[in-house]
Design a protein around this motif. Structure first.
Motif, PDB file in Angstrom:
ATOM      1  N   LEU A  87      39.892  -4.126  21.228  1.00  0.00           N
ATOM      2  CA  LEU A  87      40.860  -3.092  20.874  1.00  0.00           C
ATOM      3  C   LEU A  87      40.269  -2.138  19.839  1.00  0.00           C
ATOM      4  N   LYS A  88      40.823  -0.943  19.786  1.00  0.00           N
ATOM      5  CA  LYS A  88      40.431   0.021  18.764  1.00  0.00           C
ATOM      6  C   LYS A  88      40.719  -0.562  17.387  1.00  0.00           C
ATOM      7  N   PRO A  89      39.751  -0.517  16.460  1.00  0.00           N
ATOM      8  CA  PRO A  89      39.960  -1.092  15.131  1.00  0.00           C
ATOM      9  C   PRO A  89      41.220  -0.538  14.455  1.00  0.00           C
ATOM     10  N   GLY A  90      42.005  -1.451  13.904  1.00  0.00           N
ATOM     11  CA  GLY A  90      43.211  -1.049  13.183  1.00  0.00           C
ATOM     12  C   GLY A  90      44.423  -0.797  14.051  1.00  0.00           C
ATOM     13  N   LEU A  91      44.274  -0.896  15.376  1.00  0.00           N
ATOM     14  CA  LEU A  91      45.388  -0.570  16.268  1.00  0.00           C
ATOM     15  C   LEU A  91      46.570  -1.519  16.055  1.00  0.00           C
ATOM     16  N   ILE A  92      46.305  -2.812  16.016  1.00  0.00           N
ATOM     17  CA  ILE A  92      47.376  -3.783  15.842  1.00  0.00           C
ATOM     18  C   ILE A  92      47.966  -3.700  14.435  1.00  0.00           C
TER      19      ILE A  92
END
Length: 246
Positions: A87-92
């Motif tokens: 996942l894109k870093p920081g998305l969650i």
């Protein structure tokens, strides 16, 4: 000499009697324990992140508590650790706690589906996740010959491994985190003034400017009129003097 065979027969009968009594009085085997949803994931490994989210959001305990009472069952799509790592870093982390709950619930269907069932469902299939107005977030499935793809609208991946598939629970591995559009759609920018508003504003400014500019113009005209009247009086006086002199 004949007593030896008799003793053997008596001993054999006694042993058979003891075995029969023991079999009748021995406790029955303990029934197998209840179905443990999270243990299935833990046993298979590579679901550390998903297990953590199930625990943090309490979705795991909710599913577990309802497994023994539900008539419909549950279908769970478990993203692997690699799915979360991709996942894109920081998305969650950009999600607030409520949205994290909805993200996990988006991986749970409130009904048991075999892989064969998923090939023939009517899309979209309702999940446990809901929007703020109560509408359910759905998933779309396509497939053939027990090969099923699942799509969220933002993500599409193969449902390629049945970790558990026996009613009331089906657990399938997915190699991508299913991201619902309703949670990750971009925030709409602030509305810019419409052209009509701009035009009206411009017209108002022009009107004000004209009105302001008109005041000096009126003053200039009054000055010109005064000068013309002065010149007229001078001319009349001059003519009168000429007539008197003549």
């Amino acid at each position: 000499m004949a007593s030896a065979p008799v003793s053997s027969i008596v001993l054999s009968v006694f042993l058979v009697f003891i075995a029969t009594v023991s079999a009748q009085t021995a406790p029955a085997p303990a029934p197998s324990g209840p179905l443990n949803f999270t243990a299935i994931l833990d046993k298979n490994g590579q679901y550390t992140y998903f297990l953590r989210f199930l625990a943090d959001t309490q979705v795991g305990s909710q599913v577990q508590n309802q497994l023994n009472t539900t008539s419909e069952g549950f279908t769970v799509f478990a993203p692997t650790d690699n799915a979360f790592n991709n996942l894109k870093p920081g998305l969650i982390n950009s999600l607030d706690p409520q949205k994290k709950v909805q993200l996990v619930l988006y991986h749970v269907l409130p009904k048991y589906y075999s892989l064969n069932d998923l090939q023939f469902v009517s899309n979209p299939v309702r999940t446990q996740a809901t929007s703020q107005n109560g509408a359910s977030f759905g998933l779309n499935f396509t497939g053939q010959n027990n090969q099923v793809n699942v799509s969220s609208g933002m993500v599409e991946t193969l449902v390629n491994n049945a970790l558990y598939q026996k009613k009331p629970l089906a657990v399938y591995q997915v190699d991508k985190v299913l991201l619902p559009e309703g949670l990750f759609e971009a925030n709409s920018p602030a509305a810019a003034p419409s052209p009509a508003t701009k035009k009206a504003s411009g017209s108002k400014s022009n009107s004000t400017a004209s009105s302001t500019a008109g005041e000096p113009a009126a003053a200039d005209n009054s000055g010109s009129m005064g000068r013309n009247m002065g010149m007229g009086l001078v001319l009349v006086l001059a003519l009168a003097c000429m007539g008197f002199l003549s």
